[in-house]
Design a protein around this motif. Structure first.
Motif, PDB file in Angstrom:
ATOM      1  N   UNK A  46       0.823  -1.197   0.000  1.00 33.63           N
ATOM      2  CA  UNK A  46       0.000   0.000   0.000  1.00 33.63           C
ATOM      3  C   UNK A  46       0.861   1.252   0.000  1.00 33.63           C
ATOM      4  N   UNK A  47       0.298   2.352  -0.482  1.00 40.35           N
ATOM      5  CA  UNK A  47       1.024   3.619  -0.509  1.00 40.35           C
ATOM      6  C   UNK A  47       0.022   4.767  -0.569  1.00 40.35           C
ATOM      7  N   UNK A  48       0.457   5.958  -0.151  1.00 39.40           N
ATOM      8  CA  UNK A  48      -0.409   7.135  -0.228  1.00 39.40           C
ATOM      9  C   UNK A  48      -0.566   7.589  -1.671  1.00 39.40           C
ATOM     10  N   UNK A  49       0.549   7.691  -2.388  1.00 41.00           N
ATOM     11  CA  UNK A  49       0.533   8.089  -3.794  1.00 41.00           C
ATOM     12  C   UNK A  49       1.295   7.049  -4.600  1.00 41.00           C
ATOM     13  N   UNK A  50       0.770   6.667  -5.754  1.00 43.58           N
ATOM     14  CA  UNK A  50       1.349   5.579  -6.533  1.00 43.58           C
ATOM     15  C   UNK A  50       2.692   5.950  -7.162  1.00 43.58           C
ATOM     16  N   UNK A  51       2.794   7.143  -7.765  1.00 40.25           N
ATOM     17  CA  UNK A  51       3.944   7.465  -8.599  1.00 40.25           C
ATOM     18  C   UNK A  51       5.287   7.385  -7.872  1.00 40.25           C
ATOM     19  N   UNK A  52       5.458   7.962  -6.667  1.00 44.09           N
ATOM     20  CA  UNK A  52       6.784   7.882  -6.032  1.00 44.09           C
ATOM     21  C   UNK A  52       7.240   6.447  -5.766  1.00 44.09           C
ATOM     22  N   UNK A  53       6.326   5.618  -5.283  1.00 43.51           N
ATOM     23  CA  UNK A  53       6.700   4.228  -4.992  1.00 43.51           C
ATOM     24  C   UNK A  53       6.950   3.450  -6.272  1.00 43.51           C
ATOM     25  N   UNK A  54       6.127   3.684  -7.294  1.00 43.74           N
ATOM     26  CA  UNK A  54       6.325   3.013  -8.582  1.00 43.74           C
ATOM     27  C   UNK A  54       7.671   3.406  -9.188  1.00 43.74           C
ATOM     28  N   UNK A  79      -4.195   2.674   0.060  1.00 41.15           N
ATOM     29  CA  UNK A  79      -4.343   1.462   0.876  1.00 41.15           C
ATOM     30  C   UNK A  79      -3.238   1.449   1.928  1.00 41.15           C
ATOM     31  N   UNK A  80      -3.603   1.091   3.161  1.00 44.09           N
ATOM     32  CA  UNK A  80      -2.599   1.012   4.217  1.00 44.09           C
ATOM     33  C   UNK A  80      -1.553  -0.044   3.858  1.00 44.09           C
ATOM     34  N   UNK A  81      -0.294   0.261   4.123  1.00 45.19           N
ATOM     35  CA  UNK A  81       0.783  -0.667   3.785  1.00 45.19           C
ATOM     36  C   UNK A  81       0.961  -1.697   4.895  1.00 45.19           C
ATOM     37  N   UNK A 118       6.450 -10.796  -7.753  1.00 44.15           N
ATOM     38  CA  UNK A 118       5.431  -9.918  -8.328  1.00 44.15           C
ATOM     39  C   UNK A 118       4.823  -9.080  -7.207  1.00 44.15           C
ATOM     40  N   UNK A 119       4.698  -7.789  -7.474  1.00 42.40           N
ATOM     41  CA  UNK A 119       4.154  -6.856  -6.490  1.00 42.40           C
ATOM     42  C   UNK A 119       2.944  -6.140  -7.065  1.00 42.40           C
ATOM     43  N   UNK A 120       1.983  -5.863  -6.187  1.00 37.47           N
ATOM     44  CA  UNK A 120       0.860  -4.999  -6.537  1.00 37.47           C
ATOM     45  C   UNK A 120       0.962  -3.743  -5.690  1.00 37.47           C
ATOM     46  N   UNK A 121       1.155  -2.602  -6.336  1.00 41.95           N
ATOM     47  CA  UNK A 121       1.212  -1.326  -5.651  1.00 41.95           C
ATOM     48  C   UNK A 121      -0.169  -0.699  -5.704  1.00 41.95           C
ATOM     49  N   UNK A 122      -0.721  -0.387  -4.534  1.00 43.98           N
ATOM     50  CA  UNK A 122      -2.093   0.109  -4.461  1.00 43.98           C
ATOM     51  C   UNK A 122      -2.132   1.428  -3.704  1.00 43.98           C
ATOM     52  N   UNK A 123      -2.521   2.514  -4.395  1.00 44.84           N
ATOM     53  CA  UNK A 123      -2.616   3.831  -3.767  1.00 44.84           C
ATOM     54  C   UNK A 123      -3.866   3.907  -2.893  1.00 44.84           C
ATOM     55  N   UNK A 167      17.292  -0.662   1.462  1.00 46.02           N
ATOM     56  CA  UNK A 167      16.759   0.608   0.988  1.00 46.02           C
ATOM     57  C   UNK A 167      15.351   0.760   1.517  1.00 46.02           C
ATOM     58  N   UNK A 168      14.886   1.985   1.658  1.00 50.60           N
ATOM     59  CA  UNK A 168      13.526   2.229   2.121  1.00 50.60           C
ATOM     60  C   UNK A 168      12.743   2.907   1.008  1.00 50.60           C
ATOM     61  N   UNK A 169      11.649   2.274   0.596  1.00 47.35           N
ATOM     62  CA  UNK A 169      10.791   2.820  -0.450  1.00 47.35           C
ATOM     63  C   UNK A 169       9.994   4.011   0.083  1.00 47.35           C
ATOM     64  N   UNK A 170       9.462   4.880  -0.795  1.00 48.65           N
ATOM     65  CA  UNK A 170       8.669   6.028  -0.358  1.00 48.65           C
ATOM     66  C   UNK A 170       7.455   5.653   0.483  1.00 48.65           C
ATOM     67  N   UNK A 171       6.940   4.444   0.310  1.00 49.70           N
ATOM     68  CA  UNK A 171       5.783   4.023   1.117  1.00 49.70           C
ATOM     69  C   UNK A 171       6.188   3.444   2.468  1.00 49.70           C
ATOM     70  N   UNK A 172       7.498   3.416   2.770  1.00 49.18           N
ATOM     71  CA  UNK A 172       7.986   2.933   4.051  1.00 49.18           C
ATOM     72  C   UNK A 172       8.439   1.488   4.064  1.00 49.18           C
ATOM     73  N   UNK A 173       8.215   0.747   2.988  1.00 51.90           N
ATOM     74  CA  UNK A 173       8.661  -0.647   2.931  1.00 51.90           C
ATOM     75  C   UNK A 173      10.187  -0.708   2.877  1.00 51.90           C
ATOM     76  N   UNK A 174      10.783  -1.504   3.773  1.00 52.31           N
ATOM     77  CA  UNK A 174      12.229  -1.706   3.772  1.00 52.31           C
ATOM     78  C   UNK A 174      12.544  -2.864   2.825  1.00 52.31           C
ATOM     79  N   UNK A 175      13.389  -2.600   1.853  1.00 55.09           N
ATOM     80  CA  UNK A 175      13.774  -3.607   0.868  1.00 55.09           C
ATOM     81  C   UNK A 175      15.183  -4.091   1.211  1.00 55.09           C
ATOM     82  N   UNK A 176      15.286  -5.366   1.484  1.00 58.29           N
ATOM     83  CA  UNK A 176      16.573  -5.958   1.864  1.00 58.29           C
ATOM     84  C   UNK A 176      17.056  -6.854   0.732  1.00 58.29           C
ATOM     85  N   UNK A 177      18.345  -6.752   0.393  1.00 59.47           N
ATOM     86  CA  UNK A 177      18.931  -7.566  -0.668  1.00 59.47           C
ATOM     87  C   UNK A 177      19.641  -8.772  -0.062  1.00 59.47           C
TER      88      UNK A 177
END
Length: 358
Positions: free
Chosen positions: A5-13, A51-53, A44-49, A75-85
């Motif tokens: 989930x994210x507040x706005x789609x474009x930054x996270x996308x 919607x609570x993350x 596969x990810x679904x990004x949904x504006x 790294x931390x995505x704009x929606x707050x998700x921490x991405x670990x490699x």
């Protein structure tokens, strides 16, 4: 598919497509996108504006995390998700060896656990020498087909000794099925693809390997049997060995009064490890007291009985008992029965021994 989930789609996308190279599979509605389906790293990810993350952290598998975004592991995505490699194909980790004298007794109180493919495991080295080694007594309860699949291990060393019964196995590059009977032994070099096909009811094997915790990876591409490989083929610095007991000669052991069969594992590992089967050359055989300077020294009683003497102790060993000895420990085998037979596994192969007389 994982929803983020994210507040706005474009930054996270933009973060996932431009910084992490995800691809866009679908996006809608066209006039004011609220949802995007993206894929990458086998995910596969679904990004949904709007919607609570509910996904605060995800891990992405990659060949070399050091090549992603300058080597940053998170790294931390704009929606707050921490991405670990995470490295998709990590090498094994070898802990520091912590040696100890370990005795494992067989009997009615012996504890067996259920392991991979329904096999029963008896742990012969519970403390694992600090995680550096594992020794297991493995039992296959039901005869017939074994529910196994083509796989391989990331190991430094691994051997399988057929204790009782028989097991039919396939190994990469070794032609058709190999029948292992009691007394036979194989070296499973690092990364060699293999599969257990079938066994007799109650078949047992002894497995010794390092490190204790290693990765088992299912092989989905290569099928077995595979194209034959030359006997000198290198699997992670080692060569495949199949020791067949019936055809192997007996030669004098390093100590008087005993003889041994050499499995050829020492030569195939270029001295990393050695595996031998030892028996008395006469009756009531005993050895002089000795000590070794090796990383690992393991004995498993295959038949008969013996006393092993160390420090001021005299310990009687019988069938299916085992003992692991630390470096520098002085010991001797005494009063071995005529039918005594012993499996010896050492790292390295050329054990530095000092024979002494009390």
């Amino acid at each position: 598919m994982v929803q983020l989930g994210c507040d706005a789609l474009l930054p996270t996308l933009t973060f996932f497509t431009e910084e992490l190279s995800f691809r866009i599979d679908a996006i809608f509605p066209a006039d004011n996108p609220k949802t995007a389906l993206i894929s990458g790293y086998g995910l596969r990810l679904q990004l949904s504006a709007g919607v609570a993350n509910a996904t605060p952290r995800i891990s992405l598998l990659c060949d070399d995390p050091a090549t992603v975004d300058g080597g940053r592991r998170e790294l931390t995505a704009p929606n707050g998700t921490v991405v670990r490699f995470v490295e998709a194909d990590p090498a094994y980790r070898l802990p520091a060896t912590v040696q100890a004298l370990v005795v494992s007794r067989s009997g009615d109180a012996t504890h067996w656990t259920v392991g991979r493919a329904g096999l029963r495991y008896r742990d012969l080295l519970p403390e694992r020498h600090g995680g550096a080694f594992i020794a297991s007594h493995i039992r296959i309860l039901e005869g017939g087909e074994v529910p196994d699949y083509v796989h391989y291990h990331k190991v430094r060393f691994q051997m399988i000794f057929c204790r009782t019964g028989w097991v039919r196995v396939l190994y990469e590059g070794q032609g058709g099925p190999i029948l292992l009977k009691a007394g036979d032994c194989v070296l499973q070099p690092p990364m060699i693809r293999h599969r257990v096909l079938e066994s007799s009811a109650g078949a047992e094997v002894i497995e010794v390997g390092t490190p204790a915790e290693h990765i088992t990876i299912a092989e989905h591409q290569l099928t077995l049997p595979s194209e034959d490989l030359p006997a000198t083929h290198d699997f992670g610095g080692q060569r495949f060995v199949c020791h067949l007991a019936e055809a192997a000669p007996w030669k004098p052991w390093r100590l008087d009064g005993f003889e041994h069969q050499d499995t050829g594992i020492g030569a195939a590992t270029d001295g990393l490890a050695g595996v031998r089967i030892v028996r008395p050359a006469g009756t009531g055989a005993s050895t002089t007291r000795q000590q070794h300077e090796s990383e690992f020294c393991f004995y498993f009683v295959l038949a008969g009985e013996t006393d092993i003497c160390y420090d001021d102790q005299r310990l009687h060993l019988g069938v299916d008992d085992s003992i692991t000895l630390p470096t520098g420990q002085r010991y001797a085998f005494e009063n071995a029965s005529a039918d005594f037979k012993l499996l010896e596994v050492t790292l390295p192969d050329a054990v530095a021994l000092t024979a002494t007389v009390d």
